[in-house]
Design a protein around this motif. Structure first.
Motif, PDB file in Angstrom:
ATOM      1  N   LEU A  79       0.827  -1.210   0.000  1.00 18.68           N
ATOM      2  CA  LEU A  79       0.000   0.000   0.000  1.00 18.68           C
ATOM      3  C   LEU A  79       0.860   1.259   0.000  1.00 18.68           C
ATOM      4  O   LEU A  79       0.470   2.286  -0.523  1.00 18.68           O
ATOM      5  N   GLY A  80       2.028   1.163   0.599  1.00 16.20           N
ATOM      6  CA  GLY A  80       2.872   2.354   0.715  1.00 16.20           C
ATOM      7  C   GLY A  80       2.435   3.179   1.918  1.00 16.20           C
ATOM      8  O   GLY A  80       1.634   2.729   2.750  1.00 16.20           O
ATOM      9  N   ASP A  81       2.984   4.409   1.990  1.00 20.34           N
ATOM     10  CA  ASP A  81       2.704   5.294   3.127  1.00 20.34           C
ATOM     11  C   ASP A  81       1.209   5.412   3.375  1.00 20.34           C
ATOM     12  O   ASP A  81       0.477   5.907   2.520  1.00 20.34           O
ATOM     13  N   GLU A 114      -6.049   4.525   3.617  1.00 22.72           N
ATOM     14  CA  GLU A 114      -5.722   5.315   2.434  1.00 22.72           C
ATOM     15  C   GLU A 114      -4.232   5.613   2.414  1.00 22.72           C
ATOM     16  O   GLU A 114      -3.639   6.024   3.407  1.00 22.72           O
ATOM     17  N   SER A 115      -3.648   5.394   1.235  1.00 25.26           N
ATOM     18  CA  SER A 115      -2.273   5.835   1.007  1.00 25.26           C
ATOM     19  C   SER A 115      -2.371   7.159   0.257  1.00 25.26           C
ATOM     20  O   SER A 115      -3.466   7.640  -0.017  1.00 25.26           O
ATOM     21  N   VAL A 116      -1.215   7.745  -0.076  1.00 31.31           N
ATOM     22  CA  VAL A 116      -1.241   8.988  -0.839  1.00 31.31           C
ATOM     23  C   VAL A 116      -1.995   8.773  -2.148  1.00 31.31           C
ATOM     24  O   VAL A 116      -2.787   9.600  -2.577  1.00 31.31           O
ATOM     25  N   LYS A 117      -1.761   7.596  -2.766  1.00 31.04           N
ATOM     26  CA  LYS A 117      -2.310   7.383  -4.101  1.00 31.04           C
ATOM     27  C   LYS A 117      -3.721   6.821  -4.124  1.00 31.04           C
ATOM     28  O   LYS A 117      -4.439   7.057  -5.080  1.00 31.04           O
ATOM     29  N   ALA A 118      -4.111   6.001  -3.117  1.00 29.12           N
ATOM     30  CA  ALA A 118      -5.381   5.283  -3.287  1.00 29.12           C
ATOM     31  C   ALA A 118      -5.985   4.871  -1.959  1.00 29.12           C
ATOM     32  O   ALA A 118      -5.319   4.859  -0.925  1.00 29.12           O
ATOM     33  N   VAL A 119      -7.262   4.504  -2.042  1.00 33.89           N
ATOM     34  CA  VAL A 119      -7.960   3.984  -0.879  1.00 33.89           C
ATOM     35  C   VAL A 119      -8.112   2.471  -1.062  1.00 33.89           C
ATOM     36  O   VAL A 119      -8.308   1.994  -2.170  1.00 33.89           O
ATOM     37  N   VAL A 134      -1.829   7.224   5.083  1.00 26.83           N
ATOM     38  CA  VAL A 134      -2.018   8.587   5.576  1.00 26.83           C
ATOM     39  C   VAL A 134      -3.377   8.778   6.247  1.00 26.83           C
ATOM     40  O   VAL A 134      -3.644   9.823   6.821  1.00 26.83           O
TER      41      VAL A 134
END
Lengths: 124, 882
Positions: A36-38, A61-66, A40
């Motif tokens: 998922l990455g960071d 939610e990450s920076v890019k997606a939920v 947030v």
């Protein structure tokens, strides 16, 4: 990547820590947070929510997606980890301490894997 | 799926562990193992590298290159000087965007158009259709050169390491330069897509791309991917094609003027002719102007606009989510996510950026055009209606070197107005004013070059009776130009003013002087207003034509604020219809000494622009201005112009030890009377026109623009004090001026010997004026100046000619004038240099040393000091009760 032996794992990358026969902590795996990455933001369930196995009970939610977090259990949310609201990065930093919900009155559980099986599963 | 394209840096991304994704047909890094949040923060805090080699790069040349570009771009290509870049939109026939782009002019006759990677093929199809009518050629060079964006507060330092110290570009947005980085040719643009005030994009031959990338990482930069690029541009409020341009979430086309950048990116200059989309864009512009004036009666042409939006509830907004005002759906989020920022504390220049990072949920939205700043709306976040607000912006970049996040705060309640008994306040005021006076006069060493302490006689006269009175007067032709006063009781000040005019004529060496102006800035305003009036004197039936071209010193090269369009020139400077910019051109400076005007290059500029008005003079001034050389040149070339020298800082130095402006050929001198000249705070205008000169009419206009144009009451107390200062000046100027210039040179040499980085030319001992400039390191000027102040050394921090602005200042500006007046001699300046080096370089507390040095020098020199004068001054003080 780390997969503690005392936990059980779902195909949708949640971990389950059984506290008794019918209560457990649920979180997301090291593999999930890394994919998922960071993170947030987390949209936590509410204590008292009835949740059903293989259905979404929370989203992160990450920076890019939920992304939906899928419940591996059917039961009732007894408690949520409010700390994650202010510090969703804990899901990245220590995924096995950052439990999302404590589930009680567990009536059903999806087929869970042990650490070795899960590790093999994610290698596929 | 067709095979993805790879940039010159692909292997490095993979080796660094980047997550690669398909981005517009290119296999690009979305993030590195550090991840997006850390990459975003590292950009804002230090410096990141972005591989932007995927963007389409198209060279345009040929005889019709400019007409072609004028036809296909929204911008005014004629306004693009060599070594400049401009933002442009490629409009379609409907006034929507085919794409947005950047146009670079690295070479006189070739233009580089950079477009979005995903749109390159579409753009080329559109442009190839349009170019058929023109004798111009497009060459795609995307694969020949790599492009690396180097963004963040440390970017300049890193690139300057590679350039061996050479300035990478001029310190302004959109400046370009071609130079060598450790032997390799690079093209550098001060541009970027992160909003960073210190950001560059570097073009380098493909074969050298990996070298540059690795070298910058060695120097401390870190790679950042497209994820961070997106959050950075979102925080900066920059539009992204496919989100804020092109099609909206509902499938309708977003008009170009829905994006606020359009105001700058779209030109309707005549030179552009009938460019693609002109007619609908003109309609949009008309609608835009109505909407900005809050006339919402007809929103049909621009129903919605792109605005920033901030979530007030917890959650994350995403592109496509609908936005509501009450129950009414008013548009969509076009971009949105959580964006990290470093918290800050403290206010103003004392703001400290903390290490603690937090997130905020911000976005851009395409909302009904009648939505105003601070309006509250709701966003449908997957079924939950979350509260949001329209902030003015998410970030500001006017305090470089950092981009500053602006966190939305509702208006605070205003503090109640003061009330009650004012007696304690009055007592407090007296006590504090006394303390302040004692501090500045007894304990501080003042090195601010624009300040001075006048003599006791000057100060007493300034406060005596003609102060608070009125003495408006005007020359009347019917009375053979006699001055007619409107009020009684003014005979004394009438005589004083005449005496003052004569003393100032003697001091300046000119034929006419106006002393009623209250400041240097007002002097300039009166002159600019008079010049414009004079220009239009023969045709009063039309709007007045403004001044242009005007040649001046650029503010970042030390030019006076009061001689800039943002200052006193504001209402008097024309817009060049070709470039649509102020009709201003700046003195070129010497490559090896940026503090000095380059005379030969100036002649070329004068030849090209034929300026009608030339303004010499600076507020950061180390050299004599080349008045004589330029006078000779314009006379020889028969270029009709007016030469003015704004001597604000150096008025007190007029004479043998600096410059005699009128002897050198200046026609007008303006100045302030309290910097190197040691009078009260006023202005003065001198001209050297004779009664039978054509331009004597200009002088008469200057007088009328002083009164009644600028002042009604001209503050008689300070005028009286100024006469005493003029007597003092004319009596003592030779000793004073010699001491000031010698002290400045000696002080500069001592500072250098103490290990400080003194700016300027060592061959002339760094300065020919009262000023000395010391570099203390990029962006550190405010901190060092503050430290010196807490040690009672008062000076000002200053941006040098290669720095972006006052918050990025790396220099200290000092003047020796006031301390010379207090009797500082060479050995005192040597002591001061040593004390300052201790404080600046070694952080030592020097309060005691400063106090001791100051205590030895309390009596003013270069003014009347004998017993007879002192007795008269004391008698005056006693009788007037002061």
């Amino acid at each position: 990547m780390n997969f503690p032996a005392e936990l059980k794992y779902s195909k949708s990358h949640e971990w389950v820590k059984m506290l008794s026969d019918n209560s457990a902590l649920v979180g997301i795996t090291d593999f999930a947070q890394s994919e998922l990455g960071d993170l947030v933001f987390i949209n936590l369930p509410v204590a008292g929510d009835s949740i059903t196995k293989e259905e979404s009970f929370c989203d992160v939610e990450s920076v890019k997606a939920v992304s939906d977090v899928i419940s591996p259990l059917t039961g009732v949310v007894a408690e949520v980890n409010e700390e994650l609201m202010d510090a969703p990065q804990m899901l990245n930093e220590s995924p096995y301490e950052a439990w999302i919900a404590k589930v009680e009155d567990i009536t059903d559980t999806e087929e869970l894997m042990d650490a070795a099986a899960y590790e093999a599963f994610i290698q596929q | 799926m067709s095979e993805l394209k790879r940039t010159q840096l692909y292997d490095l991304h993979v080796a660094a562990g980047a997550t690669m994704v398909d981005f517009g047909g290119w296999e690009m890094p979305i993030k590195y193992p550090t991840d997006i949040v850390a990459e975003h923060l590292y950009t804002r805090h230090f410096c990141s590298l972005f591989d932007v080699s995927h963007m389409g790069r198209i060279l345009v040349d040929g005889p019709d290159a400019v007409p072609f570009l004028q036809h296909v771009l929204s911008s005014n290509v004629m306004a693009l000087d060599l070594n400049q870049a401009q933002y442009a939109i490629i409009p379609n026939e409907n006034g929507g965007a085919v794409d947005d782009a950047y146009l670079y002019r690295f070479e006189e006759d070739r233009y580089l158009l950079v477009v979005n990677a995903a749109n390159t093929d579409k753009d080329l199809a559109h442009l190839n259709e349009q170019i058929k009518a023109y004798n111009a050629k497009m060459t795609v060079i995307t694969s020949d050169y790599a492009a690396i964006a180097v963004q963040g507060p440390k970017a300049k330092e890193l690139l300057q390491t590679l350039s061996g110290g050479e300035a990478v570009t001029e310190p302004v947005k959109n400046a370009l330069n071609t130079l060598k980085f450790e032997g390799r040719t690079v093209r550098v643009a001060k541009t970027g897509y992160t909003g960073e005030p210190i950001g560059y994009e570097v073009y380098i031959e493909s074969a050298e791309a990996a070298w540059l990338w690795n070298r910058l990482i060695e120097l401390g930069a870190k790679p950042a991917g497209l994820g961070a690029r997106d959050t950075l541009r979102l925080e900066a409020g920059l539009p992204l094609y496919g989100h804020e341009m092109g099609l909206a979430p509902d499938g309708t086309e977003i008009p170009i003027f829905a994006v606020s950048l359009a105001k700058f990116a779209v030109s309707f200059s005549e030179q552009k002719g009938d460019f693609v989309g002109r007619a609908p864009l003109e309609k949009q512009f008309a609608a835009f102007k109505r909407i900005m004036s809050r006339d919402f009666s007809d929103l049909s042409v621009l129903p919605r606009r792109i605005v920033p939006i901030t979530l007030l509830d917890r959650g994350v907004m995403r592109a496509g989510m609908p936005v509501y005002r009450g129950d009414e759906m008013i548009g969509y989020v076009t971009s949105g996510t959580m964006v990290p920022y470093y918290r800050h504390e403290g206010e103003g220049l004392a703001t400290v950026i903390l290490d603690e990072a937090v997130n905020r949920s911000i976005g851009l939205a395409y909302l009904s055009s009648d939505v105003l700043e601070d309006d509250k709306v709701t966003i449908d976040v997957r079924g939950r209606k979350l509260k949001a607000v329209i902030p003015p912006y998410h970030m500001r970049v006017d305090a470089p070197p950092y981009a500053r996040p602006i966190i939305y705060k509702p208006d605070e309640e205003e503090a109640p107005l003061p009330e009650g008994d004012r007696t304690p306040k009055a007592l407090e005021l007296l006590r504090r004013a006394e303390d302040n006076h004692a501090w500045r006069q007894e304990r501080c060493i003042n090195l601010i070059p624009s300040e001075m302490t006048p003599s006791r006689a000057v100060r007493l006269l300034t406060m005596s009776d003609p102060s608070f009175r009125y003495a408006e007067h005007k020359k009347v032709k019917s009375f053979y130009d006699a001055d007619i006063f409107y009020y009684q009781g003014t005979k004394f000040i009438d005589e004083i003013e005449q005496l003052l005019v004569e003393e100032m004529k003697a001091f300046l060496g000119c034929s006419e002087v106006e002393t009623r102006v209250l400041s240097g800035q007002m002097s300039n305003t009166a002159v600019f207003s008079a010049l414009m009036d004079w220009k239009n004197r023969l045709d009063r039936k039309h709007d007045m034509k403004r001044l242009g071209y005007v040649l001046n010193n650029h503010i970042i090269k030390g030019g006076h604020l009061s001689a800039q369009p943002m200052g006193a020139l504001h209402d008097y400077i024309a817009i060049d219809p070709v470039t649509e910019r102020h009709a201003i051109v700046n003195f070129p400076v010497c490559k090896d000494n940026i503090y000095k005007i380059d005379v030969e290059e100036t002649k070329k500029v004068i030849d090209k622009y034929r300026p009608e008005f030339i303004i010499f003079g600076k507020s950061m001034i180390l050299h004599k201005e080349p008045v004589a050389a330029i006078r000779q040149f314009v006379d020889e070339q028969k270029i009709p112009t007016t030469i003015m020298y704004d001597m604000a800082h150096v008025l007190g130095l007029v004479g043998d030890y600096f410059q005699k402006p009128f002897e050198e050929g200046a026609e007008i001198v303006t100045g302030s009377t309290h910097k190197t000249f040691y009078g009260p705070q006023r202005g003065v205008i001198g001209v050297n026109y004779q009664k039978d000169d054509l331009k004597y009419g200009l002088w008469e206009t200057i007088e009328s623009r002083a009164f009644p144009g600028s002042v009604s009451n001209h503050h008689l107390g300070t005028q009286l004090g100024l006469l005493m200062a003029a007597y003092e000046m004319n009596q003592f100027k030779d000793q004073y001026q010699k001491a000031v210039v010698e002290n400045a040179k000696y002080f500069a040499k001592c500072l250098k010997a103490e290990g400080l980085d003194v700016a300027g030319d060592s061959a002339i001992d760094y300065t020919e004026t009262h000023q000395v400039v010391v570099s203390v390191g990029y962006g550190t000027g405010p901190e060092v100046a503050e430290r010196l102040e807490s040690n009672n050394i008062i000076l000002n921090y200053q941006a040098t000619p290669d720095e972006e602005g006052f918050t990025a200042s790396g220099a200290l500006r000092m003047g020796v004038n006031e301390m010379t007046r207090f009797g500082f001699e060479k050995e005192d300046f040597a002591k001061l240099a040593s004390i300052m080096a201790d404080c600046i370089l070694r952080g030592r507390n020097v309060v005691e040393d400063v106090a001791k040095l100051r205590a030895e020098h309390r009596e003013l020199r270069y003014c009347f000091n004998d017993d007879q004068i002192n007795a008269a001054v004391e008698s005056f003080a006693k009788r007037t009760g002061m």
